[in-house]
Scaffold this active site. Sequence first.
Site, PDB file in Angstrom:
ATOM      1  N   GLU A  97      35.153  48.365  44.306  1.00  0.00           N
ATOM      2  CA  GLU A  97      36.648  47.496  44.722  1.00  0.00           C
ATOM      3  C   GLU A  97      36.289  46.678  44.490  1.00  0.00           C
ATOM      4  O   GLU A  97      35.459  45.866  45.132  1.00  0.00           O
ATOM      5  CB  GLU A  97      37.821  47.924  45.305  1.00  0.00           C
ATOM      6  CG  GLU A  97      39.047  47.053  44.802  1.00  0.00           C
ATOM      7  CD  GLU A  97      39.622  47.360  43.161  1.00  0.00           C
ATOM      8  OE1 GLU A  97      38.894  47.313  43.270  1.00  0.00           O
ATOM      9  OE2 GLU A  97      41.268  47.634  43.372  1.00  0.00           O
ATOM     10  N   ASP A  98      36.846  45.516  43.521  1.00  0.00           N
ATOM     11  CA  ASP A  98      37.148  43.964  43.025  1.00  0.00           C
ATOM     12  C   ASP A  98      36.903  43.157  44.594  1.00  0.00           C
ATOM     13  O   ASP A  98      36.052  42.830  45.089  1.00  0.00           O
ATOM     14  CB  ASP A  98      37.182  43.481  42.016  1.00  0.00           C
ATOM     15  CG  ASP A  98      38.712  43.988  41.574  1.00  0.00           C
ATOM     16  OD1 ASP A  98      39.230  44.281  42.106  1.00  0.00           O
ATOM     17  OD2 ASP A  98      38.917  43.699  40.399  1.00  0.00           O
ATOM     18  N   ASP A 101      43.573  42.960  48.642  1.00  0.00           N
ATOM     19  CA  ASP A 101      44.226  41.812  48.515  1.00  0.00           C
ATOM     20  C   ASP A 101      45.731  42.216  49.247  1.00  0.00           C
ATOM     21  O   ASP A 101      45.768  42.040  50.862  1.00  0.00           O
ATOM     22  CB  ASP A 101      44.960  41.331  47.079  1.00  0.00           C
ATOM     23  CG  ASP A 101      45.923  40.684  47.553  1.00  0.00           C
ATOM     24  OD1 ASP A 101      45.782  39.141  47.980  1.00  0.00           O
ATOM     25  OD2 ASP A 101      46.823  40.354  45.552  1.00  0.00           O
ATOM     26  N   LYS A 129      41.038  39.730  50.872  1.00  0.00           N
ATOM     27  CA  LYS A 129      41.573  38.716  50.954  1.00  0.00           C
ATOM     28  C   LYS A 129      42.692  38.773  52.122  1.00  0.00           C
ATOM     29  O   LYS A 129      43.913  38.933  51.597  1.00  0.00           O
ATOM     30  CB  LYS A 129      42.302  38.100  49.650  1.00  0.00           C
ATOM     31  CG  LYS A 129      42.733  37.176  49.650  1.00  0.00           C
ATOM     32  CD  LYS A 129      44.123  37.208  48.196  1.00  0.00           C
ATOM     33  CE  LYS A 129      43.185  36.657  46.378  1.00  0.00           C
ATOM     34  NZ  LYS A 129      44.588  36.598  45.866  1.00  0.00           N
ATOM     35  N   VAL A 151      41.516  34.564  41.943  1.00  0.00           N
ATOM     36  CA  VAL A 151      40.225  34.149  42.349  1.00  0.00           C
ATOM     37  C   VAL A 151      39.636  34.394  40.647  1.00  0.00           C
ATOM     38  O   VAL A 151      40.819  36.093  40.340  1.00  0.00           O
ATOM     39  CB  VAL A 151      39.124  34.793  42.916  1.00  0.00           C
ATOM     40  CG1 VAL A 151      39.593  33.491  44.048  1.00  0.00           C
ATOM     41  CG2 VAL A 151      39.410  36.340  43.365  1.00  0.00           C
ATOM     42  N   ARG A 163      37.653  38.386  32.985  1.00  0.00           N
ATOM     43  CA  ARG A 163      36.937  39.395  33.507  1.00  0.00           C
ATOM     44  C   ARG A 163      35.461  39.511  33.726  1.00  0.00           C
ATOM     45  O   ARG A 163      34.392  39.340  34.408  1.00  0.00           O
ATOM     46  CB  ARG A 163      36.462  40.683  33.144  1.00  0.00           C
ATOM     47  CG  ARG A 163      38.173  40.697  33.484  1.00  0.00           C
ATOM     48  CD  ARG A 163      38.639  42.507  33.177  1.00  0.00           C
ATOM     49  NE  ARG A 163      39.816  42.962  32.677  1.00  0.00           N
ATOM     50  CZ  ARG A 163      40.590  43.387  34.345  1.00  0.00           C
ATOM     51  NH1 ARG A 163      40.440  43.570  35.511  1.00  0.00           N
ATOM     52  NH2 ARG A 163      42.523  43.855  34.310  1.00  0.00           N
TER      53      ARG A 163
HETATM   54  P1  IMP Z   1      46.166  45.038  46.706  1.00  0.00           P
HETATM   55  O1  IMP Z   1      46.892  46.760  46.339  1.00  0.00           O
HETATM   56  O2  IMP Z   1      47.366  44.286  46.669  1.00  0.00           O
HETATM   57  O3  IMP Z   1      45.382  45.167  47.646  1.00  0.00           O
HETATM   58  O4  IMP Z   1      45.663  45.065  44.998  1.00  0.00           O
HETATM   59  C1  IMP Z   1      44.562  44.847  44.474  1.00  0.00           C
HETATM   60  C2  IMP Z   1      43.971  44.364  43.391  1.00  0.00           C
HETATM   61  O5  IMP Z   1      45.392  43.087  42.576  1.00  0.00           O
HETATM   62  C3  IMP Z   1      42.952  44.482  42.860  1.00  0.00           C
HETATM   63  O6  IMP Z   1      41.837  45.357  42.453  1.00  0.00           O
HETATM   64  C4  IMP Z   1      43.015  43.016  41.191  1.00  0.00           C
HETATM   65  O7  IMP Z   1      43.223  43.797  40.526  1.00  0.00           O
HETATM   66  C5  IMP Z   1      44.178  42.822  42.349  1.00  0.00           C
HETATM   67  N1  IMP Z   1      44.262  41.189  42.495  1.00  0.00           N
HETATM   68  C6  IMP Z   1      44.649  40.691  43.741  1.00  0.00           C
HETATM   69  N2  IMP Z   1      43.926  39.493  43.917  1.00  0.00           N
HETATM   70  C7  IMP Z   1      43.777  38.788  43.069  1.00  0.00           C
HETATM   71  C8  IMP Z   1      42.690  37.572  42.776  1.00  0.00           C
HETATM   72  O8  IMP Z   1      42.729  36.585  43.271  1.00  0.00           O
HETATM   73  N3  IMP Z   1      42.608  37.429  41.154  1.00  0.00           N
HETATM   74  C9  IMP Z   1      42.764  38.832  40.330  1.00  0.00           C
HETATM   75  N4  IMP Z   1      43.313  39.794  40.652  1.00  0.00           N
HETATM   76  C10 IMP Z   1      43.467  39.747  42.219  1.00  0.00           C
HETATM   77 MG    MG Z   2      41.612  46.095  40.784  1.00  0.00          MG
END
Ligand code: IMP
Ligand code: MG
Length: 175
Positions: A97-98, A101, A129, A151, A163
């Site tokens: 995964e990228d 968050d 993060k 980011v 991207r």
């Molecule tokens: P989570 O479910 O909140 O952990 O979301 C993860 C997803 O949110 C990642 O796969 C990203 O697509 C998006 N995301 C979270 N933070 C960022 C950021 O700083 N930049 C761009 N996309 C983000």
């Molecule tokens: Mg994503």
Amino acid sequence: MAEKIRVMYSEEEVSARIRELAEQINRDYEGKEIHIIGILRGGSYFMCELSKRITVPVTIDFMSASSYGMSTTSSGQVKIVKDLEESILGRHVIVVEDIIDTGRTLSHLLKMLAERGPASLKLCTLLDKPDRRVVEVKIDYNGYTIPDEFVVGYGLDYAQKYRNLPYIGVVEFEE
Ligand code: IMP
Ligand code: MG
């Protein structure tokens, strides 16, 4: 509102870090085969760069889940938009995964994948993060732990843009 991108990790730095992660994975999976699951769309760039440096046999598949729309805050909803092509039963799976968050997307996906009977299941993320975490997620391989900034680059987008940047940058908004 215009936005500017400030470099956080240069192309060279990211490339070197990915090589380190791949070397660690090569050691951990010696004698095994790895099935990599890239999470679309953000994880695709990292997955390609990482898998090119893995020396044990690798197969790949993709999955897509959505939790973000056009905004920079999570809606809290996780939807499977595209499921895997192949079964993961009995395979050594690494989800790539990228960024982690809030943790909502990956905790949901990992739970779902665990129920499909993989031999092992690990998570590799380019960025972590932790300040914004809502749901706990165990990260096995992490490129960088970053502060609570938005980011882009290396697969990460802002409103679907940036991207393709070959580095990781922070979006700065100007009036
Ligand atoms: P989570 O479910 O909140 O952990 O979301 C993860 C997803 O949110 C990642 O796969 C990203 O697509 C998006 N995301 C979270 N933070 C960022 C950021 O700083 N930049 C761009 N996309 C983000
Ligand atoms: Mg994503």
